[in-house]
Design a protein around this motif. Sequence first.
Motif, PDB file in Angstrom:
ATOM      1  N   TRP A   1      14.458 -17.166  94.110  1.00 18.13           N
ATOM      2  CA  TRP A   1      13.272 -17.303  94.967  1.00 18.13           C
ATOM      3  C   TRP A   1      12.838 -15.942  95.491  1.00 18.13           C
ATOM      4  CZ3 TRP A   1      12.783 -20.726  99.995  1.00 18.13           C
ATOM      5  CH2 TRP A   1      11.437 -20.972 100.238  1.00 18.13           C
TER       6      TRP A   1
ATOM      7  N   VAL B   1       9.312 -21.794  92.286  1.00 14.67           N
ATOM      8  CA  VAL B   1      10.758 -21.708  92.529  1.00 14.67           C
ATOM      9  C   VAL B   1      11.072 -22.107  93.963  1.00 14.67           C
ATOM     10  CG1 VAL B   1      10.938 -19.285  93.256  1.00 14.67           C
ATOM     11  CG2 VAL B   1      12.833 -20.354  92.054  1.00 14.67           C
ATOM     12  N   GLY B   2      10.146 -21.840  94.901  1.00  6.99           N
ATOM     13  CA  GLY B   2      10.350 -22.284  96.279  1.00  6.99           C
ATOM     14  C   GLY B   2      10.373 -23.799  96.390  1.00  6.99           C
TER      15      GLY B   2
ATOM     16  N   GLN C   1      11.144 -21.658  86.471  1.00  8.56           N
ATOM     17  CA  GLN C   1      11.467 -21.526  87.894  1.00  8.56           C
ATOM     18  C   GLN C   1      12.153 -22.776  88.442  1.00  8.56           C
ATOM     19  OE1 GLN C   1      11.289 -18.629  89.024  1.00  8.56           O
ATOM     20  NE2 GLN C   1      10.006 -17.808  87.380  1.00  8.56           N
TER      21      GLN C   1
ATOM     22  N   PRO D   1      16.543 -19.953  88.697  1.00  7.46           N
ATOM     23  CA  PRO D   1      17.458 -19.976  89.844  1.00  7.46           C
ATOM     24  C   PRO D   1      18.891 -20.394  89.544  1.00  7.46           C
ATOM     25  CG  PRO D   1      16.028 -21.897  89.877  1.00  7.46           C
ATOM     26  CD  PRO D   1      15.554 -21.040  88.739  1.00  7.46           C
TER      27      PRO D   1
END
Length: 512
Positions: free
Chosen positions: A152, A318-319, A383, A388
């Motif tokens: 992130w 990704v958040g 993502q 991650p």
Amino acid sequence: MAKLQGTRKGAFRAYFFGFFVCLAGFLFGYDTGIVGGVLTMESYKRDFGYTDNTTVSAVMVSLQNVGAFLSALAVFPVSERYGRKKTIQVAMTVFCTGVILQVIPSHSLVCFYIGRFVSGLGLGSATAVVPAYNAEQAPKEIRGMLGSGMQWLFALGVMISYWVDYGTVQGIGGSHSAEWQIPVGLQMVPAALLGFGLIFQKESIRWLAKKNRNEEAWEALKWMRADDGPEVKAEFNEIKAGIAEEVRASEGFKKRELLEPANRYRLGLAFGIFLGQQCTGMTALAYFGPQFFKLLVGSGTKNLLITGLFGAEKFITVGIYILFFSEMWNRKPTLWISAILMSICFIIVTVVNKTTPAPVDNQTTSAGIATVAMIFITNSIYQFSWGPLPWPYAAEIFPNRIREVGTSVGVSTQWLFNFLFSLTTPYMIKDMSTYVFLFYAALDIVMAIMVWFFVKETKGRTLEEMEQIFNSRAAFDNEAARNKALEIESSGSEDRFSDVHVIGKHADIDGK
């Protein structure tokens, strides 16, 4: 979002620490993102007086990756001896020294290259140590989320770097060296924040316990959880039990521990999962976004704008994954399904590009827009998976005794293939055009197959439970250790630091 037991202050400290140390990921992302833009700046070309864009692109990126690979592979003895905090702080000092060598007005590519290599030494060390440090401090309920914070913050760094590049080109233009010096020099800001900020954080709980500094380890755990109740004491005794069993099972071993079947398997997984992360092609896109988008929509400053939007999408997606899905989805299916989906997207990009007319006079076509949209979809899939997940996975699968070695192997693999792909990508773009996407599509299929056969599920398990998952010689009954600790607590015993003995599948604390 996963429900975290304990106090609110403990939850705040866990989240804050987890994402704070991931500033190393921000630094990695920012450095990755500025390269493509800086290489397109007229001021940079003028100041350093070169004409071979392909070679300078390859060397500029790959030299830093070489330094990062070497330091990531070699840093584990330093981290083991001096602790996680000091190692990261020294790494940030080295990194800033390298950045200074890059921004001074030397007008020498050699000096700039040396600065890239030196900053790579610091960046590689930090990215190798942070995942282990993060995993060793995190509650098991949110370990995947906090570990994924590396990606992130990486995405945030990439996004900001793209817009800094775009802003300096639009605001300063090619008339002044500040056009490229500002993006490069700003790297020192997150490095300084991480280095100084760690002064106020605790050393790794498990590292302290492994060094028999039990009072300090207990104080660190109590501070991190903001609690000293029965559950925290049980967690501490489970940590001690795991370390004690590792010592017992590997007594007389040292480096030979790595040859144990369970550990060889885990080293192979750490190597493979970070290799897979690079084989997706998305890191190459992060480095050379403007060059890739030129293949699809033609030349022009619009490529920097598209790259900026690409970075924003990276950060947002990704958040969303980290906050809402990281502790909901299992690791293994997420990886193999996403690899297949990314492969399909890359195949579509290649087919559309090769069956439709190329842009004329750099005018964007509807087919070009469609292929860019498909790249954005591929980026979102990445993502939610390969971006991650390797960070927490490679850190959580190893026992305490070899976690430094294991994470170093994994992260150094990331830097090694980062180097190889960054070195070859400019030439691949030049010689293969959009067939380069077909190359990455094939790699994605291979990755999906490898995950299906070899990756083990680890979601929701404590670090000590990994010994059972991988059938290690040091496996023990974790629940028995925790329950025994809770029994001792309920009986009124205050001896938190007594010896822990774990034999086979039975936990024995205080010799009871």
